[in-house]
Write an enzyme that holds these catalytic residues in place. Structure first.
Site, short mmCIF file in Angstrom:
data_model
loop_
_atom_site.label_atom_id
_atom_site.label_comp_id
_atom_site.label_asym_id
_atom_site.label_seq_id
_atom_site.Cartn_x
_atom_site.Cartn_y
_atom_site.Cartn_z
N ASP A 186 24.16 126.14 -7.48
CA ASP A 186 23.59 126.83 -8.64
C ASP A 186 22.91 128.11 -8.17
O ASP A 186 21.68 128.21 -8.10
CB ASP A 186 22.61 125.91 -9.38
CG ASP A 186 22.40 126.40 -10.81
OD1 ASP A 186 22.97 127.45 -11.16
OD2 ASP A 186 21.68 125.74 -11.56
N ASN A 198 18.36 119.22 -14.61
CA ASN A 198 16.93 119.56 -14.66
C ASN A 198 16.66 120.90 -15.34
O ASN A 198 15.57 121.45 -15.24
CB ASN A 198 16.32 119.53 -13.25
CG ASN A 198 16.94 120.56 -12.33
OD1 ASN A 198 17.84 121.29 -12.74
ND2 ASN A 198 16.47 120.63 -11.10
N ASN A 212 17.39 129.96 -5.70
CA ASN A 212 18.55 129.62 -4.85
C ASN A 212 19.26 130.92 -4.49
O ASN A 212 20.17 131.35 -5.22
CB ASN A 212 19.55 128.72 -5.58
CG ASN A 212 19.06 127.30 -5.75
OD1 ASN A 212 18.06 126.90 -5.18
ND2 ASN A 212 19.77 126.53 -6.56
N GLY A 236 7.66 122.01 -13.57
CA GLY A 236 7.29 120.62 -13.32
C GLY A 236 8.20 119.69 -14.09
O GLY A 236 9.41 119.89 -14.13
N MET A 244 8.80 117.24 -17.85
CA MET A 244 8.48 117.34 -19.28
C MET A 244 7.26 116.50 -19.66
O MET A 244 6.79 116.58 -20.79
CB MET A 244 9.68 116.96 -20.13
CG MET A 244 10.26 115.61 -19.81
SD MET A 244 11.82 115.41 -20.69
CE MET A 244 12.64 114.22 -19.65
N HIS A 299 9.22 125.47 -5.26
CA HIS A 299 9.93 125.86 -6.49
C HIS A 299 9.76 124.85 -7.61
O HIS A 299 10.10 125.14 -8.76
CB HIS A 299 11.40 126.11 -6.21
CG HIS A 299 12.28 124.89 -6.28
ND1 HIS A 299 12.03 123.74 -5.56
CD2 HIS A 299 13.41 124.65 -6.99
CE1 HIS A 299 12.97 122.86 -5.81
NE2 HIS A 299 13.82 123.36 -6.68
N GLY A 300 9.27 123.66 -7.33
CA GLY A 300 9.15 122.67 -8.40
C GLY A 300 8.47 121.42 -7.89
O GLY A 300 7.90 121.42 -6.80
N GLY A 350 10.03 118.55 -7.23
CA GLY A 350 10.88 117.86 -6.26
C GLY A 350 11.03 116.41 -6.66
O GLY A 350 10.06 115.72 -6.96
N LYS A 354 15.91 119.86 -23.53
CA LYS A 354 16.60 119.48 -22.30
C LYS A 354 18.10 119.62 -22.48
O LYS A 354 18.63 119.22 -23.51
CB LYS A 354 16.33 118.00 -21.97
CG LYS A 354 14.92 117.69 -21.51
CD LYS A 354 14.59 118.31 -20.18
CE LYS A 354 15.29 117.64 -19.01
NZ LYS A 354 14.84 118.25 -17.73
#
Lengths: 476, 138
Positions: free
Chosen positions: A95, A202, A325, A374, A376, A399-400, A402, A475
């Site tokens: 991605d 995600n 990415n 993060g 939801m 980045h998040g 994880g 989502k």
């Protein structure tokens, strides 16, 4: 993860010296607790990255690192093109240029609460999301090439957004060096009706409250205050990026032997930067970055249209747009001299500190916004780049949250319908075409994003500015 | 003996096909790929698609086969429920049967982005069963 081989350099920095085929050390940022929770595969993948030709200084893993393919997700590595350095399709991933964009709405939380269900429905209707969804835009082959060269700039020229948006996007919305000729017909075909779509997994669009401001000065520079509503979009280059990743991964695996590259893991497929394949991949990968930037720009346009339906006159302005990415050419000081390096960030966010010349004027004194998605059910964060992250991690941060659990396990633990109902009781409305998709993305399947962000802050990779909490999640 | 399974991967999902022959293991791996998206029982095998690919070894061929399917799923907006694979050396010819995505009926959970080389294995067990597996990025 077993920490035996690591030396603890600080509360949040752990280093393993080079052994066997490693050309540089490996460094992981995070608290002991976070790192112990990581899969042992993160260690193996970090070591493998450190073995690649031309790698400079160290292979890094961010506090949200988890088992990826080739590189750990949350991995950072920089390569010197003049010392055999490589570019890795596996090090960027499928991605390409997946990222996060956040926008101010000018609305207060109380403005949204009274119309939340209607707003959720309008957003779900207008934002194409999920498997099989199609965008409304159809591009002929000339348009596709123009889009691949122009990115968000192309989208703005086509009426999707305003010029001011571009100032708040990495590379001013257009990645230079894109080569549409290097992108296969298959990849272009796969993108034919996917412009302006969110995707699945995600990826999401989320209406969020600014629940807490940690740094008033930086928040003020970004134009946000507690109690306000922001909207974030997380998605990437869709089918085009996936296809480029797929094709070059194979080509680089097959060609590695010709370049005398001994791959410790086939997923680390790479080619010398100074090679025909390397240059072709860079041209295609940059085109995919532009595709992602154009996609998020078109989604922003759809979002603005949706907001007009519920809040006529509302103005949405960009806080920033980051990609996590990528492989980008950047100048970094190494051993006292500036070097031009090819920095791979796989699930890691660029985090330029204050004063960096690539930042727009309005943010130069503040630093680059680092947008952390993060779950939801928990929170997202806005951080800001630090000067210190330059020496720590080539100006990179997490980045998040994880994942801490496989999708397989998440499906065993949760029912999608129950997740949606539980979140609704907490005032968070979820709209998704798939309950199973919701179960796989259940908040409990992820690490504690606050612990990850705190570790990034303490490690000086980036500094916390604000905590965002979900009100509505669309989502894919 | 033919069956498929998913195995855990922290970020994505592992797919495994097991068969009496290599071909059947490839077919089962494709079933496992579909199951990443939805329950195959919900898919009607109405439309036939032909797929061909080739690669230098069995493992790369498995990845190519799965990626060819992912491409057909993405561009045709289809889901597949039945597969017939023929292998000849390093060449694969296959037929896949399925139908267009119907969001309400299929409730597709996630779209596969690409098949990876992670945990990639094509081999015959001492018991004679063939295994074909890898991780799929979603």
């Amino acid at each position: 993860m077993d920490l035996q081989k690591f030396t603890q350099l600080s509360e949040t920095e752990w280093r393993v010296e080079a052994f066997d085929g490693m050309r540089v050390p490996g460094v992981i940022f995070g608290t002991e607790e976070l790192i112990r929770q990581m899969d042992q595969k993160v260690f193996e993948q970090l070591i493998n990255v450190a073995c690649l030709p031309g790698i400079v200084k160290a292979a890094y893993a961010m506090p949200d690192a988890h088992w990826g393919y080739g590189f750990p997700i949350g991995g950072v590595a920089a390569f010197d093109p003049d010392r055999g350095g490589v570019v890795s399709a596996g090090g960027v991933g499928f991605d390409i240029s997946c990222g996060v964009r956040s926008l101010r709405t000018g609305l207060r939380v109380e403005d949204v609460q009274s119309v939340k269900a209607r707003l959720a429905d309008v957003l779900f209707r207008r934002i194409p999301a999920g498997v099989g969804s199609r965008g409304r835009l159809r591009l002929d082959r000339f348009d596709v090439d123009a889009m691949l060269c122009g990115g968000a700039q192309w989208a703005v020229e086509r009426g999707y957004g305003v010029k001011q948006d571009l100032e708040r996007i990495e590379e001013r919305g257009c990645m230079k060096g894109a080569k549409p000729m290097a992108v296969s017909d298959h990849a272009k075909n796969r993108q034919r009706d996917e412009m302006g779509t969110l995707g699945s997994g995600n990826h999401y669009l989320e209406v969020q409250s600014v629940a807490k401001v940690f740094d008033v000065e930086a928040a003020s520079a970004l134009g946000i205050q507690e109690g306000e509503v922001v909207i974030s979009i997380h998605c990437g280059s869709r089918g085009l990026g996936h296809q480029i990743g797929t094709e070059f991964l194979k080509e680089m695996v097959v060609a590695a032997a010709d370049s005398d590259i001994d791959l410790p893991d086939r997923e680390l497929a790479c080619a010398p930067i100074h090679s025909e394949i390397g240059e072709r991949y860079l041209g295609a990968m940059r085109a995919a970055i532009n595709c992602a930037l154009a996609n998020r720009q078109i989604l922003t346009h759809l979002l603005r249209q949706a907001m007009q339906e519920v809040f006529p006159g509302a103005e949405l302005t960009l806080i920033y747009d980051v990609s996590h990415n990528t492989c980008k050419v950047e100048e970094h000081p190494v051993n006292g001299r500036s070097m031009r390096l090819y920095v791979h960030r796989k699930g890691a966010t660029r985090a330029f500190g204050p004063g960096h010349p690539d930042l727009p004027d309005a943010l130069r004194a503040t630093g680059q916004p680092v947008l952390i998605g993060g779950t939801m059910g928990t929170a997202s964060y806005i951080l800001i780049g630090t000067k210190e992250s330059e020496k720590h991690s080539f100006s990179s941060s997490c980045h998040g949250a994880g994942r801490q659990m496989s999708r397989h396990q998440a499906l065993k633990n949760w029912q999608g319908r129950q997740v949606v109902d539980d979140l609704a009781k907490r005032g968070i409305l979820v709209r998704s075409p798939s309950y199973r998709g919701v179960a796989e993305e259940a908040p409990g399947a992820y690490k504690d994003v606050s612990a990850v962000v705190d570790a990034a802050d303490r490690a000086e990779l980036s500094r916390k500015v604000a905590r965002l909490e979900p009100l509505i999640t669309i989502k894919g | 003996m033919n069956h498929w399974a998913h195995f855990p991967h922290e970020a994505d999902v592992g797919i495994r096909g097991v068969g009496d022959s290599k071909q059947e293991a490839f077919e089962q791996a494709a079933m496992a790929l579909t199951a990443v998206v939805t329950d195959q029982q919900r898919i009607a095998p109405l439309e036939e698609v032909t797929i061909t690919c080739s690669a230098p070894d069995d493992e790369l061929l498995l990845v190519d086969w799965l990626n060819a399917l992912i491409y057909e799923m993405a561009t045709r907006k289809m889901l597949f429920a039945r597969f017939e694979v023929h292998l000849s050396g390093r060449d694969l010819t296959a037929k896949a049967w399925g139908e267009k995505v119907d969001v309400a009926r299929h409730e597709p959970a996630v779209e596969p982005k690409g098949a990876c080389y992670t945990e990639l294995v094509v081999r015959q067990n001492p018991t004679g069963a063939w295994i074909a597996q890898c991780v799929v990025d979603v």
